[in-house]
Design a protein around this motif. Structure first.
Motif, short mmCIF file in Angstrom:
data_model
loop_
_atom_site.label_atom_id
_atom_site.label_comp_id
_atom_site.label_asym_id
_atom_site.label_seq_id
_atom_site.Cartn_x
_atom_site.Cartn_y
_atom_site.Cartn_z
N LYS A 135 0.81 -1.21 0.00
CA LYS A 135 0.00 0.00 0.00
C LYS A 135 0.85 1.27 0.00
N ASN A 136 2.17 1.10 -0.11
CA ASN A 136 3.08 2.25 -0.09
C ASN A 136 3.12 2.89 -1.48
N GLN A 137 2.23 3.86 -1.71
CA GLN A 137 2.13 4.48 -3.02
C GLN A 137 3.39 5.24 -3.39
N LYS A 138 4.06 5.83 -2.40
CA LYS A 138 5.28 6.59 -2.65
C LYS A 138 6.34 5.70 -3.31
N GLY A 153 -4.76 -3.48 -9.25
CA GLY A 153 -5.74 -2.41 -9.09
C GLY A 153 -5.27 -1.20 -8.32
N ASP A 154 -3.97 -0.88 -8.37
CA ASP A 154 -3.48 0.30 -7.65
C ASP A 154 -3.78 1.56 -8.46
N ASP A 155 -4.71 2.37 -7.98
CA ASP A 155 -5.11 3.57 -8.70
C ASP A 155 -4.06 4.67 -8.65
N SER A 156 -3.18 4.65 -7.62
CA SER A 156 -2.18 5.72 -7.52
C SER A 156 -1.23 5.68 -8.70
N CYS A 157 -0.75 4.49 -9.04
CA CYS A 157 0.14 4.38 -10.20
C CYS A 157 -0.62 4.63 -11.49
N LYS A 158 -1.83 4.14 -11.55
CA LYS A 158 -2.63 4.33 -12.77
C LYS A 158 -2.85 5.82 -13.04
N GLN A 175 -0.92 8.23 -12.01
CA GLN A 175 0.36 8.81 -12.36
C GLN A 175 0.67 8.56 -13.84
N TYR A 176 0.38 7.36 -14.31
CA TYR A 176 0.60 7.04 -15.72
C TYR A 176 -0.21 7.98 -16.61
N LYS A 177 -1.43 8.27 -16.18
CA LYS A 177 -2.29 9.16 -16.98
C LYS A 177 -1.74 10.59 -16.98
N ILE A 178 -1.19 11.02 -15.84
CA ILE A 178 -0.57 12.35 -15.77
C ILE A 178 0.60 12.42 -16.76
N TRP A 179 1.32 11.31 -16.89
CA TRP A 179 2.45 11.26 -17.83
C TRP A 179 2.00 11.08 -19.28
N ASN A 180 0.68 10.99 -19.52
CA ASN A 180 0.15 10.74 -20.87
C ASN A 180 0.72 9.44 -21.45
N MET A 181 0.81 8.43 -20.60
CA MET A 181 1.38 7.17 -21.04
C MET A 181 0.55 6.51 -22.14
N GLY A 182 -0.77 6.69 -22.07
CA GLY A 182 -1.62 6.10 -23.09
C GLY A 182 -1.25 6.57 -24.49
N ILE A 183 -0.97 7.87 -24.62
CA ILE A 183 -0.57 8.43 -25.92
C ILE A 183 0.75 7.82 -26.38
N CYS A 184 1.70 7.71 -25.44
CA CYS A 184 3.01 7.11 -25.75
C CYS A 184 2.85 5.67 -26.22
#
Length: 336
Positions: A254-257, A294-299, A301-310
């Motif tokens: 549970k350590n999101q950091k 199902g960790d939403d914190s990483c998910k 973060q990936y969206k903030i990085w626009n990983m889907g576009i990459c």
């Protein structure tokens, strides 16, 4: 908690016998602390860390991994010993008498190096002390063949037990290795040192020490990645492999950091080597492992990085089939 036989489990290093099923033993473990879930009948347990070993391998064909990865690249024993002998003579000539080996110690080192491939052999305290207390303190420019032996040695069960019991559960040796990476010595040193950390993941009893050392390891890697001169594929592969192992270690945590820090290192490397399909594939396997449960914190973060576009941009390119498949699977989990 580690299963030893049908009714013998280990809790936090204390052996206790629980007659009956694994389910009964699991209930005892759950009374000590909250467990997320169990998907296989072997569980490494501690007060600060829960590690679940999966009973399947990459159910989607990509991630999560079912076991930690090692660097088992073999070295030529004779070549390494000869290189160490040469460096030892250099130390003698330069007046480093306290660091140089005697003829007897050269024989001890040779014996250790030749025994590494035999997983059933026992090493002597004399052999361990020579490597750990003397050779790992050699000048940085002469250290890489010593590290080459050390990163192979740590895979060996007898050696790992020694470092666990005599080096503060492995923490002290981790600190030595981090110091070698941070010293900005030769690139060969850093490659071998990174492989040493990677191979520590071969032993579950090191997991807690590796977990507690993550911040220091992540920091030293981040420092190196900030320097463009460190774009060496072998070194980057070592860092990726360590972070891939950490992604499996963190999968149920549970350590999101920690998870986001791990993902950040991997994302930085992916930007440095966008055309290396093998390394990029390992990166995406690690990133996928971090969100598999199902960790939403990483998910997020990936969206903030626009990983889907990459990821979609890579799908338009002619790349390795396994990489393209992994990207499609990762996109599916990202968009759930």
């Amino acid at each position: 908690m580690t299963k030893v036989d049908n009714n013998f489990y280990v809790f936090g290093g204390i052996k206790e016998r629980y007659p009956g099923s694994f389910t009964k033993a699991k209930k005892v473990a759950q009374s000590h602390s909250e467990l997320v879930e169990v998907v296989h009948k072997e569980l490494v347990y501690s007060d600060e860390l829960h590690i679940i070993e999966l009973e399947y391998r990459e159910p989607n064909g990509c991630f999560p991994l079912s076991q930690m990865i090692q660097c088992t690249t073999q070295f030529s024993t004779e070549t390494v010993i000869e290189k160490i002998k040469k460096f030892n003579q250099d130390l003698i000539n330069e007046g480093y008498e306290t660091l140089s080996m005697s003829l007897q110690e050269v024989e001890i080192l040779s014996s250790l190096a030749h025994k590494i491939e035999n997983q059933k052999v026992q090493f002597t305290h004399e052999e361990f002390n020579l490597l750990s207390d003397k050779l790992l303190n050699w000048p940085l420019m002469k250290l890489f063949p010593v590290l080459d032996i050390a990163r192979q040695l740590i895979i060996h069960p007898n050696a790992a037990n020694y470092y666990y019991h005599y080096y503060d559960r492995g923490v002290k040796v981790i600190d030595v290795i981090i110091g070698i990476i941070r010293s900005k010595g030769s690139l060969a040193n850093r490659i071998m040192a990174t492989r040493f950390i990677q191979n520590m993941f071969n032993h579950p009893f090191f997991y807690l020490s590796l977990y507690l050392s993550f911040d220091k390891i992540e920091a030293v890697f981040a420092e190196d990645l900030a320097e463009k001169s460190q774009e060496n594929p072998k070194y980057l592969n070592g860092i990726i492999s360590v972070m891939l192992n950490y992604s499996l270690l963190f999968a149920h945590q549970k350590n999101q950091k920690h998870k986001i820090a791990c993902a950040t290192i991997l994302a930085k490397i992916q930007n440095m080597i966008p055309r290396d399909d093998e390394l990029v594939h390992k990166i995406f396997v690690a990133l996928g492992t971090l969100i598999f449960y199902g960790d939403d914190s990483c998910k997020q973060q990936y969206k903030i990085w626009n990983m889907g576009i990459c990821l979609r941009n890579i799908l338009k390119e002619k790349r390795q089939e396994k990489l393209l498949h992994c990207i499609k699977v990762l996109l599916n989990y990202l968009e759930k």
